[in-house]
Design a protein around this motif. Structure first.
Motif, mmCIF file in Angstrom:
data_model
loop_
_atom_site.group_PDB
_atom_site.id
_atom_site.type_symbol
_atom_site.label_atom_id
_atom_site.label_comp_id
_atom_site.label_asym_id
_atom_site.label_seq_id
_atom_site.Cartn_x
_atom_site.Cartn_y
_atom_site.Cartn_z
ATOM 1 N N GLN A 191 31.141 -29.569 21.085
ATOM 2 C CA GLN A 191 30.776 -30.987 21.175
ATOM 3 C C GLN A 191 29.690 -31.206 22.229
ATOM 4 O O GLN A 191 28.695 -31.909 21.990
ATOM 5 C CB GLN A 191 32.014 -31.814 21.542
ATOM 6 N N VAL A 192 29.879 -30.602 23.393
ATOM 7 C CA VAL A 192 28.894 -30.746 24.466
ATOM 8 C C VAL A 192 27.570 -30.097 24.073
ATOM 9 O O VAL A 192 26.480 -30.683 24.253
ATOM 10 C CB VAL A 192 29.433 -30.132 25.769
ATOM 11 N N LEU A 193 27.628 -28.900 23.519
ATOM 12 C CA LEU A 193 26.399 -28.207 23.129
ATOM 13 C C LEU A 193 25.696 -28.934 21.989
ATOM 14 O O LEU A 193 24.454 -28.960 21.937
ATOM 15 C CB LEU A 193 26.713 -26.763 22.743
ATOM 16 N N ASP A 194 26.461 -29.547 21.095
ATOM 17 C CA ASP A 194 25.850 -30.356 20.036
ATOM 18 C C ASP A 194 25.068 -31.520 20.635
ATOM 19 O O ASP A 194 23.972 -31.857 20.150
ATOM 20 C CB ASP A 194 26.921 -30.898 19.084
ATOM 21 N N GLU A 195 25.640 -32.130 21.670
ATOM 22 C CA GLU A 195 24.932 -33.240 22.319
ATOM 23 C C GLU A 195 23.655 -32.750 22.974
ATOM 24 O O GLU A 195 22.611 -33.412 22.903
ATOM 25 C CB GLU A 195 25.834 -33.904 23.360
ATOM 26 N N PHE A 196 23.703 -31.580 23.586
ATOM 27 C CA PHE A 196 22.487 -31.004 24.162
ATOM 28 C C PHE A 196 21.461 -30.715 23.059
ATOM 29 O O PHE A 196 20.250 -30.953 23.242
ATOM 30 C CB PHE A 196 22.811 -29.710 24.912
ATOM 31 N N ASP A 197 21.939 -30.207 21.925
ATOM 32 C CA ASP A 197 21.039 -29.930 20.803
ATOM 33 C C ASP A 197 20.339 -31.197 20.330
ATOM 34 O O ASP A 197 19.125 -31.189 20.059
ATOM 35 C CB ASP A 197 21.827 -29.345 19.623
ATOM 36 N N GLU A 198 21.098 -32.278 20.204
ATOM 37 C CA GLU A 198 20.539 -33.550 19.717
ATOM 38 C C GLU A 198 19.421 -34.048 20.618
ATOM 39 O O GLU A 198 18.506 -34.731 20.153
ATOM 40 C CB GLU A 198 21.639 -34.598 19.621
ATOM 41 N N ARG A 199 19.486 -33.676 21.882
ATOM 42 C CA ARG A 199 18.473 -34.106 22.847
ATOM 43 C C ARG A 199 17.408 -33.035 23.099
ATOM 44 O O ARG A 199 16.528 -33.231 23.935
ATOM 45 C CB ARG A 199 19.147 -34.491 24.167
ATOM 46 N N LYS B 168 29.874 -16.985 26.498
ATOM 47 C CA LYS B 168 29.285 -16.301 25.345
ATOM 48 C C LYS B 168 28.774 -17.307 24.312
ATOM 49 O O LYS B 168 27.674 -17.161 23.765
ATOM 50 C CB LYS B 168 30.322 -15.381 24.696
ATOM 51 N N THR B 169 29.571 -18.333 24.042
ATOM 52 C CA THR B 169 29.164 -19.357 23.075
ATOM 53 C C THR B 169 27.914 -20.075 23.541
ATOM 54 O O THR B 169 26.998 -20.350 22.747
ATOM 55 C CB THR B 169 30.307 -20.372 22.867
ATOM 56 N N ILE B 170 27.860 -20.385 24.827
ATOM 57 C CA ILE B 170 26.690 -21.071 25.401
ATOM 58 C C ILE B 170 25.435 -20.246 25.140
ATOM 59 O O ILE B 170 24.402 -20.771 24.700
ATOM 60 C CB ILE B 170 26.910 -21.301 26.908
ATOM 61 N N TYR C 32 21.326 -21.390 24.842
ATOM 62 C CA TYR C 32 21.188 -21.957 26.183
ATOM 63 C C TYR C 32 21.264 -20.864 27.234
ATOM 64 O O TYR C 32 21.931 -19.840 27.032
ATOM 65 C CB TYR C 32 22.275 -23.016 26.428
ATOM 66 N N THR C 33 20.589 -21.079 28.356
ATOM 67 C CA THR C 33 20.731 -20.178 29.486
ATOM 68 C C THR C 33 22.161 -20.302 29.993
ATOM 69 O O THR C 33 22.604 -21.379 30.386
ATOM 70 C CB THR C 33 19.734 -20.532 30.597
#
Length: 280
Positions: free
Chosen positions: A172-180, A197-199, A204-205
């Motif tokens: 959910q958090v990474l999706d929000e980062f993706d959207e931006r 690992k998922t990050i 993402y770094t």
């Protein structure tokens, strides 16, 4: 967008803009008054891409928790203005809203609410205030959305997805980062190796946090997962810090009291977390 601000905070906008523009000095040892809720304009000294970092980089732990209310917009914008990377922690409310607070309970840092963060409604979160570390003015609480509206893409931010987040919440958090479109301007942290690992897998770094001993994973396992940064405790022996460095990781110990302590670190350290980035 930001929720409506009390008049006392809105009236501080002029002072905030002066600070951000460099026409007023940000206090280094005393808690400031509230700063503007409007868009920030970070100094060019604060890099906006991970690839533009210079080393050692100073990471303002929880937005400068020894100087400003912990995880407040005041601390984040002051850190950016002076060229430091703002660090923040992500927890989740009852309805799943990501918010910025270190502890999984409200009691230590917030006034107006108590108990587990996951039991709070958004209305309760918005009504709370953040205590000042120096007894000065309190600050408003901050959601992840609000922080990204203010600073996303304008400066390298260092968010931590706290232990206890589910895999769905990590996504959910990474999706929000993706959207931006923030993949170039974030270093995303976790103590959870699977989350780290998922990050990295999501582009993402990734910074893998660890304690005062080396992790159970081998260096090759960490590297093969795409993780580039490690964040050991400052209490990890120097010989082990050096092992991490020689393995090719960017090493950033946590948490130093002031930047003065950071300047005493070995020259091969690439960054450090500090509660007071202003005291040299």
């Amino acid at each position: 967008m930001f929720r409506p601000r009390p008049a006392s905070i809105v009236s501080a906008a002029a002072l905030s803009l002066a600070v951000i523009a460099g026409t007023a000095a940000a206090p280094a040892t005393a808690s400031p008054g509230p700063v503007s809720a409007g868009p920030a304009h970070p100094s060019p000294a604060a890099p906006d891409r991970v690839s533009d970092l210079t080393y050692p980089t100073t990471i303002s732990h929880r937005g400068g928790a020894a100087v400003y209310p912990e995880e407040s917009m005041e601390g984040f914008t002051a850190s950016v203005k002076d060229g430091f990377l703002p660090e923040m922690d992500i927890q989740f409310l009852e309805d799943g809203t990501p918010v910025l607070i270190h502890d999984d309970t409200a009691d230590r840092t917030l006034n107006g609410v108590s108990g587990p963060i996951r039991d709070l409604s958004l209305e309760e979160w918005n009504s709370a205030t953040i205590k000042s570390p120096t007894g000065g003015a309190e600050a408003e609480t901050v959601t992840l959305d609000e922080a990204l509206d203010e600073l996303g893409g304008e400066v390298v931010m260092v968010p931590e997805i706290k232990p206890g987040a589910t895999s769905a919440e990590v996504d959910q958090v990474l999706d929000e980062f993706d959207e931006r479109d923030l993949s170039d301007s974030l270093i995303v942290q976790s103590f959870d190796f699977e989350a780290a690992k998922t990050i990295a897998k999501r582009g993402y770094t990734s910074l893998y946090l660890m304690g005062a001993t080396l992790p159970k994973q081998s260096f090759d396992e960490i590297s093969d997962a795409g993780i580039e940064w490690v964040g050991p405790s400052k209490n990890l022996p120097t010989r082990d810090l050096r092992k991490l460095d020689k393995a090719g990781f960017h090493v950033a110990p946590y948490t130093l009291k002031t930047s003065k302590d950071g300047h005493r670190l070995p020259g091969w350290i690439d960054g450090y977390f500090t509660d007071d980035a202003w005291t040299k």
